[in-house]
Design an enzyme around this catalytic site. Structure first.
Site, PDB file in Angstrom:
ATOM      1  CB  CYS A 181      -0.435   8.253  10.488  1.00  0.00           C
ATOM      2  SG  CYS A 181       1.046   7.432  11.204  1.00  0.00           S
ATOM      3  CB  CYS A 231       5.603  -3.874   9.401  1.00  0.00           C
ATOM      4  SG  CYS A 231       6.330  -3.412  10.470  1.00  0.00           S
ATOM      5  CB  CYS A 272       2.696   7.853   2.599  1.00  0.00           C
ATOM      6  SG  CYS A 272       3.151   6.549   4.411  1.00  0.00           S
ATOM      7  CB  CYS A 331       3.355  -0.469  16.597  1.00  0.00           C
ATOM      8  SG  CYS A 331       5.579  -0.258  16.696  1.00  0.00           S
ATOM      9  CD  GLU A 358      -2.724  -1.367   2.281  1.00  0.00           C
ATOM     10  OE1 GLU A 358      -2.730  -0.009   3.102  1.00  0.00           O
ATOM     11  OE2 GLU A 358      -3.186  -1.834   2.632  1.00  0.00           O
ATOM     12  CB  CYS A 413       1.105   0.142  13.503  1.00  0.00           C
ATOM     13  SG  CYS A 413       1.633   0.029  11.849  1.00  0.00           S
TER      14      CYS A 413
END
Length: 401
Positions: free
Chosen positions: A372, A151, A144, A155, A126, A158
């Protein structure tokens, strides 16, 4: 910049045997080490050498450079300015442009658009295009970009980490995200932030190669780019050695080690004290101010005492810091909440009272899950089936991801 490695640092050797452009088979060409047989990411000099190695005049390489980076051609057979025999020779030698098709996209009410690119191995990544207009009517377009498929750092707040991790992106897979944004918006990208899916420092080599290409080949200034990290041991020192003029953004999210470990699991292997020491050294080596990203989670890290503790932490590191507050963007299945505006403003006031430079990030793309911390798709771990359809760009405003 001489020290900065890039996609095509290794010279392409001349072929042992030159052939004429009309030849059916192409000579053996020693390929760049990074991404064999991918044209995207190569410099004009490298493309000129490739043309010569395939029996063409050097200027043909300049033509390829323009076709890739200016015309944004996606297939070699679209290189109509090149002789048919040269195009056939490139294809026959296994070369490709290195562009991926758009699988799906969605546009938020504020104009922010999230694009899903379908990679060669059927995984989806993405990237987000964020348009903004200043007081004078000039449009700034920020891309971005992602650096990994998923990932591995997980976190807690996220979405990307919750979707799992598959692999690092290759340099051209990072660069092509910017070209896709430019193509969609029909506007030049002015800013690039490595804040999409993934931890850039875990794929630093590819990130640096993509950074070089975006700067040198596409013409985006280094000061217009930001590399983000939650903190990976030794990598900030490595980045500092390249003396980039780009911004380093460190995702802090907590003012002390105990709280940070509950939000950022990887903090256990990279204590806050060591991270802040490396950030201080980064500023001393590069002269570039470090930005500290701080996601505000309601009732977790958004109290006045947290702000004062954060101010003390930053003051202990000397000069060269800026805090960018990010009110939490909600994701499905998360226990976290977005703080009230008055809480955010109180946090800002507490920092400013301690002479900390602070800004609050404007939330963009929230209704398209493009804000974000919201980037995630179900194909991060399991590749997309070949039979899945590619959605045309005409349908972009009707889709929800």
């Amino acid at each position: 910049m001489a020290a900065l490695h890039h996609v095509c640092t290794a010279p392409i050797a001349r072929a042992a045997l030159r052939v004429r452009a009309a030849a059916v088979s192409s000579p053996p060409v020693r390929l760049p080490k990074s991404d064999p047989r991918v044209l995207l990411g190569l410099s004009e000099q490298d493309l000129r050498q490739l043309a010569v190695d395939l029996g063409q005049q050097s200027y043909r390489g300049k033509q390829i450079h323009d076709l890739i980076y200016k015309t944004k051609s996606k297939e070699i057979q679209q290189f109509k300015h090149l002789p048919r025999a040269f195009r056939d020779a490139l294809v026959g030698a296994g070369w490709s442009v290195g562009r991926s098709p758009v699988y799906r996209s969605v546009t938020a009410a504020d104009g922010t658009t999230k694009i899903l690119l379908k990679l060669e191995d059927n995984r989806l990544i993405e990237t987000v295009g964020i348009p903004a207009e200043d007081d004078k009517g000039s449009v700034r377009l920020t891309a971005c970009v992602s650096s990994q498929v998923g990932c591995p750092l997980r976190c807690s707040f996220c979405a990307t980490g919750k979707g799992g991790f598959s692999r690092n992106l290759k340099p051209h897979e990072i660069v092509e995200q910017v070209l896709a944004i430019e193509e969609l918006f029909k506007h030049r990208v002015s800013n690039v932030v490595f804040m999409g899916m993934g931890e850039p420092m875990l794929n630093l080599k590819s990130v640096l190669e993509a950074h070089r290409c975006l700067n040198k080949e596409i013409g985006i200034g280094q000061r217009m780019m930001t590399i983000s990290t939650v903190g990976v041991p030794n990598t900030i020192k490595m980045l500092a050695s390249h003396k980039l003029q780009s911004t380093l953004a460190v995702s802090l999210h907590a003012p002390n080690q105990e709280l940070r470990e509950t939000i950022v699991p990887s903090a256990k292997s990279y204590p806050l004290g060591a991270l802040m020491h490396d950030c201080k050294d980064y500023f001393l080596q590069t002269g570039r101010r470090v930005t500290f990203e701080y996601t505000l989670l309601a009732g977790i890290n958004d109290k006045a005492e947290h702000a004062l503790e954060l101010a003390e932490l930053l003051h202990s590191c000397g000069r060269g810091y800026h805090v960018n507050l990010i009110p939490y963007n909600p994701i499905e299945g998360s226990e976290f909440r977005r703080p009230y505006k008055k809480v955010v403003l109180a946090f800002v006031e507490a920092l400013e009272s301690r002479k900390i430079t602070v800004s609050v990030r404007q939330t963009r793309g929230l209704d398209a899950n493009a804000a974000c911390g919201q980037l995630r798709n179900e194909f991060q771990k399991i590749p997309l089936l070949d039979l899945a359809p590619i959605v045309s760009m005409d349908e972009t405003k009707l889709l929800a991801v």
